[in-house]
Design an enzyme around this catalytic site. Sequence first.
Site, PDB file in Angstrom:
ATOM      1  N   LYS A  22     -31.165  26.445 -24.212  1.00  0.00           N
ATOM      2  CA  LYS A  22     -30.481  27.662 -24.666  1.00  0.00           C
ATOM      3  C   LYS A  22     -30.908  28.879 -23.856  1.00  0.00           C
ATOM      4  O   LYS A  22     -30.073  29.700 -23.442  1.00  0.00           O
ATOM      5  CB  LYS A  22     -30.786  27.879 -26.148  1.00  0.00           C
ATOM      6  CG  LYS A  22     -30.562  29.273 -26.690  1.00  0.00           C
ATOM      7  CD  LYS A  22     -31.058  29.384 -28.110  1.00  0.00           C
ATOM      8  CE  LYS A  22     -30.923  30.785 -28.671  1.00  0.00           C
ATOM      9  NZ  LYS A  22     -31.921  31.722 -28.097  1.00  0.00           N
ATOM     10  N   ASN A  23     -32.207  29.020 -23.618  1.00  0.00           N
ATOM     11  CA  ASN A  23     -32.714  30.211 -22.945  1.00  0.00           C
ATOM     12  C   ASN A  23     -32.430  30.221 -21.445  1.00  0.00           C
ATOM     13  O   ASN A  23     -32.626  31.250 -20.798  1.00  0.00           O
ATOM     14  CB  ASN A  23     -34.216  30.350 -23.205  1.00  0.00           C
ATOM     15  CG  ASN A  23     -34.524  30.687 -24.648  1.00  0.00           C
ATOM     16  OD1 ASN A  23     -33.747  31.370 -25.313  1.00  0.00           O
ATOM     17  ND2 ASN A  23     -35.642  30.189 -25.152  1.00  0.00           N
ATOM     18  N   ARG A  92     -28.534  38.985 -29.067  1.00  0.00           N
ATOM     19  CA  ARG A  92     -29.389  39.909 -28.332  1.00  0.00           C
ATOM     20  C   ARG A  92     -29.135  39.846 -26.833  1.00  0.00           C
ATOM     21  O   ARG A  92     -29.185  40.864 -26.134  1.00  0.00           O
ATOM     22  CB  ARG A  92     -30.867  39.612 -28.633  1.00  0.00           C
ATOM     23  CG  ARG A  92     -31.819  40.509 -27.853  1.00  0.00           C
ATOM     24  CD  ARG A  92     -33.256  40.301 -28.255  1.00  0.00           C
ATOM     25  NE  ARG A  92     -34.162  41.004 -27.368  1.00  0.00           N
ATOM     26  CZ  ARG A  92     -34.435  42.290 -27.415  1.00  0.00           C
ATOM     27  NH1 ARG A  92     -33.840  43.038 -28.311  1.00  0.00           N
ATOM     28  NH2 ARG A  92     -35.277  42.850 -26.569  1.00  0.00           N
ATOM     29  N   ASP A 116     -32.213  37.709 -33.570  1.00  0.00           N
ATOM     30  CA  ASP A 116     -33.120  37.383 -34.661  1.00  0.00           C
ATOM     31  C   ASP A 116     -33.983  38.584 -35.038  1.00  0.00           C
ATOM     32  O   ASP A 116     -34.452  39.322 -34.166  1.00  0.00           O
ATOM     33  CB  ASP A 116     -34.059  36.233 -34.263  1.00  0.00           C
ATOM     34  CG  ASP A 116     -33.332  34.894 -34.221  1.00  0.00           C
ATOM     35  OD1 ASP A 116     -32.242  34.816 -34.795  1.00  0.00           O
ATOM     36  OD2 ASP A 116     -33.857  33.954 -33.615  1.00  0.00           O
ATOM     37  N   ASP A 313     -41.658  30.525 -29.398  1.00  0.00           N
ATOM     38  CA  ASP A 313     -40.566  29.861 -30.103  1.00  0.00           C
ATOM     39  C   ASP A 313     -40.999  28.568 -30.788  1.00  0.00           C
ATOM     40  O   ASP A 313     -40.255  28.029 -31.611  1.00  0.00           O
ATOM     41  CB  ASP A 313     -39.414  29.557 -29.140  1.00  0.00           C
ATOM     42  CG  ASP A 313     -38.549  30.763 -28.857  1.00  0.00           C
ATOM     43  OD1 ASP A 313     -38.712  31.786 -29.542  1.00  0.00           O
ATOM     44  OD2 ASP A 313     -37.699  30.698 -27.954  1.00  0.00           O
ATOM     45  N   MET A 335     -46.899  37.809 -30.304  1.00  0.00           N
ATOM     46  CA  MET A 335     -45.768  38.452 -29.644  1.00  0.00           C
ATOM     47  C   MET A 335     -44.787  39.134 -30.596  1.00  0.00           C
ATOM     48  O   MET A 335     -44.197  40.152 -30.254  1.00  0.00           O
ATOM     49  CB  MET A 335     -45.047  37.425 -28.769  1.00  0.00           C
ATOM     50  CG  MET A 335     -45.985  36.806 -27.729  1.00  0.00           C
ATOM     51  SD  MET A 335     -45.210  35.592 -26.652  1.00  0.00           S
ATOM     52  CE  MET A 335     -44.227  36.664 -25.616  1.00  0.00           C
TER      53      MET A 335
END
Length: 426
Positions: A22-23, A92, A116, A313, A335
Amino acid sequence: MSKLIIQGPCRIHGTLTPSGNKNAALPAIAASVLTDETVFLRNMPDIVDVRNMLCVVQALGGKTSFAEGVAEITAGALCGNAVPEELSRRIRTSLLFAGPLAVRLGSVWMGLPGGDMIGRRRFDTHFYGLRKLGISIEEERGGYRFTAGKLTPAELFLDEASVTATEHILVTASAIPGRTILRNAACEPHVQQLAEMLNAMGAHVEGAGTNTLVIEGCETLHGCVCEIESDYVEVASYMALCAAAGGDLTVTGNIAPHQYWMTRRVFERFNCPFTLQPGRIDLESPEELRILPDLNNAIPIVSDGPWPQFPSDMMSCMIAMATQAKGTVLFFEKMFESRLYFVDKLIGMGASAIVCDPHRVVISGPARLHGAELTSPDIRAGMAIVIAACCAQVESVIHNIEMVYRGYQDLPEKLRALGVNVRQEE
């Protein structure tokens, strides 16, 4: 709104073929608008976030198609200079279009990006980089207008190794002739893959995988074919499920072993090693999942950090896994100050947890979890709740499951194939 109903406890057995990262997929879509030629992105995950990013391209006049894991994007006839506010709010990474579109169109307006709610997520680093490259940014109508002035390469030092800011600056600088040097850059695998894609489009990026990127941009980029790597966070999430619920799991596909080195170290601390080789991972849950103490019997700490440290994540899923392990462990989420808020939901299911502050939680186990009616607050916390539900006695109902689908393709089908008693209802 859909809900997922899981009848626990479950035992995992089977083979997982992971979806594309996904990223890596989302910034690749943003990079595709830098050229008027066609870009083919293969092994794309069919998830909500990918669909939303493609909707942005379509809203600006680009042409897209998406079928059988292949996205075809042609942004040769962009005719809009505004990203609709409703689309901006959905995701985002809509912000990643700002720099490329300012370069292509001269000016673009965008609404505030969504995403998120896991804590403060700054735009400052993005804005710093774009301004250094010659793009002015002004507040306008509840959003921002990005206008390309005299575009020039620059030497930049980021105040944080932000992944999305690194990707944003990397993509934008690739379309500006001359040498840009980006220091304190993020070096995650998906940043490396984005650099490879931009090289295939005609830019020249050196240093991918390090914290210094040297970008030789060019005025005209061309189309390319890019194969998205497997999602190592998805893989690790299902491994956490197997370790927590018990059983065995084989992962096959485009597996790059170096992406799992730190994950393996963390799993070893839970007495749960796995075998790792190119294209394959094998995990068999131990008879006793237990937390191995540090020297002098000290409580071990699992903390996240920029690559190659443990990914933020993965923290939520590891916390759910820890509820089923014998012993005590401290999780230190450095983070995002709101990522750990979901732990209250695990406590409601019977987990033994002490939330020390917004960044630290102590988990003691194993806990006998019971089913509950829950709501998914974000992608990763939602997957952690799925893991807990698979370990719990009786039935759990997870609402707002679409939130989890933003990051996990075919979740009910993959769970069912691994032995989970799960169904989806509207």
